[in-house]
Design a protein around this motif. Structure first.
Motif, PDB file in Angstrom:
ATOM      1  N   UNK A 196       0.641  -1.410   0.028  1.00  0.00           N
ATOM      2  CA  UNK A 196      -0.013  -0.090   0.052  1.00  0.00           C
ATOM      3  C   UNK A 196       0.972   1.199  -0.026  1.00  0.00           C
ATOM      4  N   UNK A 197       0.339   2.247  -0.688  1.00  0.00           N
ATOM      5  CA  UNK A 197       1.143   3.624  -0.785  1.00  0.00           C
ATOM      6  C   UNK A 197       1.633   4.067   0.852  1.00  0.00           C
ATOM      7  N   UNK A 198       0.662   4.033   1.422  1.00  0.00           N
ATOM      8  CA  UNK A 198       0.606   4.628   2.819  1.00  0.00           C
ATOM      9  C   UNK A 198       1.965   3.615   3.612  1.00  0.00           C
ATOM     10  N   UNK A 199       1.956   2.398   3.349  1.00  0.00           N
ATOM     11  CA  UNK A 199       2.953   1.481   4.032  1.00  0.00           C
ATOM     12  C   UNK A 199       4.277   1.637   3.423  1.00  0.00           C
ATOM     13  N   UNK A 200       4.422   2.081   2.276  1.00  0.00           N
ATOM     14  CA  UNK A 200       5.831   2.160   1.411  1.00  0.00           C
ATOM     15  C   UNK A 200       6.212   3.602   1.558  1.00  0.00           C
ATOM     16  N   UNK A 201       5.489   4.443   2.133  1.00  0.00           N
ATOM     17  CA  UNK A 201       5.715   5.947   2.208  1.00  0.00           C
ATOM     18  C   UNK A 201       7.206   6.168   2.984  1.00  0.00           C
ATOM     19  N   UNK A 202       7.684   7.152   2.967  1.00  0.00           N
ATOM     20  CA  UNK A 202       9.174   7.438   3.495  1.00  0.00           C
ATOM     21  C   UNK A 202       9.022   8.832   3.974  1.00  0.00           C
ATOM     22  N   UNK A 203       8.864   9.194   5.221  1.00  0.00           N
ATOM     23  CA  UNK A 203       8.713  10.591   5.868  1.00  0.00           C
ATOM     24  C   UNK A 203       9.930  11.368   5.355  1.00  0.00           C
ATOM     25  N   UNK A 204       9.611  12.513   4.670  1.00  0.00           N
ATOM     26  CA  UNK A 204      10.663  13.480   4.381  1.00  0.00           C
ATOM     27  C   UNK A 204      11.467  12.908   2.999  1.00  0.00           C
ATOM     28  N   UNK A 205      11.178  11.794   2.690  1.00  0.00           N
ATOM     29  CA  UNK A 205      12.194  11.109   1.458  1.00  0.00           C
ATOM     30  C   UNK A 205      13.637  10.768   2.093  1.00  0.00           C
ATOM     31  N   UNK A 206      13.426  10.589   3.538  1.00  0.00           N
ATOM     32  CA  UNK A 206      14.705  10.243   4.128  1.00  0.00           C
ATOM     33  C   UNK A 206      15.725   9.301   3.848  1.00  0.00           C
ATOM     34  N   UNK A 207      16.968   9.379   3.345  1.00  0.00           N
ATOM     35  CA  UNK A 207      17.478   8.061   3.208  1.00  0.00           C
ATOM     36  C   UNK A 207      17.702   7.114   4.248  1.00  0.00           C
ATOM     37  N   UNK A 208      18.063   7.786   5.329  1.00  0.00           N
ATOM     38  CA  UNK A 208      18.145   6.547   6.597  1.00  0.00           C
ATOM     39  C   UNK A 208      17.019   5.821   6.822  1.00  0.00           C
ATOM     40  N   UNK A 209      15.589   6.660   6.711  1.00  0.00           N
ATOM     41  CA  UNK A 209      14.519   5.807   7.047  1.00  0.00           C
ATOM     42  C   UNK A 209      14.433   4.934   6.054  1.00  0.00           C
ATOM     43  N   UNK A 210      14.760   5.048   4.910  1.00  0.00           N
ATOM     44  CA  UNK A 210      14.656   4.104   3.586  1.00  0.00           C
ATOM     45  C   UNK A 210      15.385   2.947   3.831  1.00  0.00           C
ATOM     46  N   UNK A 211      16.596   3.241   4.536  1.00  0.00           N
ATOM     47  CA  UNK A 211      17.687   2.086   4.674  1.00  0.00           C
ATOM     48  C   UNK A 211      17.139   1.479   5.908  1.00  0.00           C
ATOM     49  N   UNK A 212      16.783   1.889   6.951  1.00  0.00           N
ATOM     50  CA  UNK A 212      16.012   1.132   8.164  1.00  0.00           C
ATOM     51  C   UNK A 212      14.770   0.120   7.568  1.00  0.00           C
ATOM     52  N   UNK A 213      14.130   0.869   7.019  1.00  0.00           N
ATOM     53  CA  UNK A 213      12.876   0.101   6.551  1.00  0.00           C
ATOM     54  C   UNK A 213      13.218  -1.356   5.661  1.00  0.00           C
ATOM     55  N   UNK A 214      14.272  -1.150   4.771  1.00  0.00           N
ATOM     56  CA  UNK A 214      14.673  -2.219   3.928  1.00  0.00           C
ATOM     57  C   UNK A 214      15.666  -3.221   4.720  1.00  0.00           C
ATOM     58  N   UNK A 215      16.527  -2.713   5.719  1.00  0.00           N
ATOM     59  CA  UNK A 215      17.133  -3.651   6.333  1.00  0.00           C
ATOM     60  C   UNK A 215      16.355  -4.554   7.117  1.00  0.00           C
ATOM     61  N   UNK A 216      15.226  -3.883   7.712  1.00  0.00           N
ATOM     62  CA  UNK A 216      14.093  -4.709   8.350  1.00  0.00           C
ATOM     63  C   UNK A 216      13.678  -5.629   7.349  1.00  0.00           C
TER      64      UNK A 216
END
Ligand code: BGC
Length: 349
Positions: A196-216
């Protein structure tokens, strides 16, 4: 010789006459953040071009903080800006301050991101955001040869940007419009279940948030050797986070990874083979169009527009100019980015 001198004189006079019209009028340019490369370029291009056209520019960056952007806009209005160009942090958050602009008769141009639910927005200049997503989707279809997949299945994960950025709807939905037949047919599967779009969104388009979600995701769903075939990342700052996570938490064959912006770090990753593509949006073109828009508004003529149907901000369709995005693969870096003068070779080393 005389003719040439006369011609040069006429051209010089025309230039003076043009900028005399601008008469140093003050234009406010509000950019979201300095953290991402593109907004620095956008801001600099806008300032340079507006000044060349004779305007004075109040350029502000808001460190991705909505309250800061609102107060910068209040200052621009109070400080006598005669037009506002705004790349919003949260498209939903500017209604009240823009009411003040409207009351003061100041035209507002939404820059790159649509400002929602405000009837103070006069025009919108952006890239064809739906097409950005389509290009990312088409790249994945081709790279995985989905048209000839037969019974084969592929694993794909998704990541997009800030939920307050209206652009994510176009990027994500544009890409999904291309991938949908393969999702529906069961050819594309998502082991994490995060679709879902809401689930795959990233606050502020932040690189570290993207990294954390994908590591998980990688450690939870792929640690058993499950192959990840593709990641649809809406832009380069999130793709960078995904690439970092892949480097730290994944040992299988490298997936197809999309992006957008041709940020320097991502172009380097494309050269290194850790990002497959990006979408080039020449910010010089966008800045020029917006300067044309400002100039037309100041002169009372018609601003350039090529779309009057796509972008409804909740108060009606905002007349827009959409620039064309171009898919950039590693083999195109030289022509698109270096020969065009967008980057020097040294910047990409
Ligand atoms: C822009 C993208 C950018 C993203 C993050 C979007 O609104 O259209 O080019 O990557 O914001 O800054």
């Amino acid at each position: 010789m005389k003719k040439i001198v006369a011609l040069v004189l006429v051209m010089a006079l025309a230039l003076v006459a043009c900028s005399a019209f601008a008469e140093g009028k003050l234009v406010g340019v509000a950019m979201p953040t300095k953290d991402l490369q593109r907004w620095n370029q956008d801001g600099e291009n806008m300032k340079k071009e507006l000044e060349a056209a004779g305007y004075t520019v109040d350029l502000q960056y808001a460190a991705n903080d909505i309250a800061t952007q609102v107060s910068q806009l209040e200052n621009m209005i109070a400080g006598g800006c005669e037009a506002l160009v705004i790349a919003s942090i949260d498209g939903e958050a500017l209604g009240t301050v823009l009411d003040q602009a409207k009351a003061a008769g100041i035209p507002v141009i939404a820059y790159d991101r649509l400002i929602m639910n405000s009837d103070a927005v006069s025009y919108y200049a952006t890239f064809d955001n739906w097409n950005v997503g389509v290009k990312q989707g088409e790249f994945i279809v081709k790279a995985l040869d989905l048209e000839n997949a037969g019974d084969k299945t592929f694993n794909i994960e998704y990541i997009t940007g800030d939920p307050g950025d209206n652009n994510i709807n176009f990027f994500f939905d544009g890409a999904i419009s291309v991938l949908k037949p393969y999702i529906d047919a069961g050819t594309l599967k998502t082991p994490s279940g995060q679709t879902e779009k809401a689930t795959v969104a990233t606050a502020n388009w932040a690189t570290d948030a993207a990294q954390a979600r994908f590591e998980n995701i990688l450690s939870t769903y792929y640690a058993d050797g499950t192959q990840l075939d593709a990641v649809l990342a809406s832009n380069d700052s999130t793709a960078l986070g995904v690439a970092n996570a892949l480097a730290s938490s994944y040992t299988g064959a490298y997936p197809v990874l999309t992006g957008q912006d041709c940020d320097i770090a991502s172009v380097k990753n494309m050269v290194a083979g850790t990002q497959s593509m990006s979408v080039f949006k020449d910010t010089r073109t966008l800045a020029s169009k917006v300067v044309e828009m400002v100039d037309a508004l100041m002169k009372g003529t018609e601003p350039p527009i090529n779309d009057t149907t796509t972008y409804d901000n909740g108060t009606g369709v905002i007349p827009s100019f959409l620039c064309e995005p171009v898919a950039c693969t590693p083999d195109m870096i030289n022509e698109l980015l270096i020969e065009s003068g967008y980057y020097t070779e040294d910047q990409l080393k």
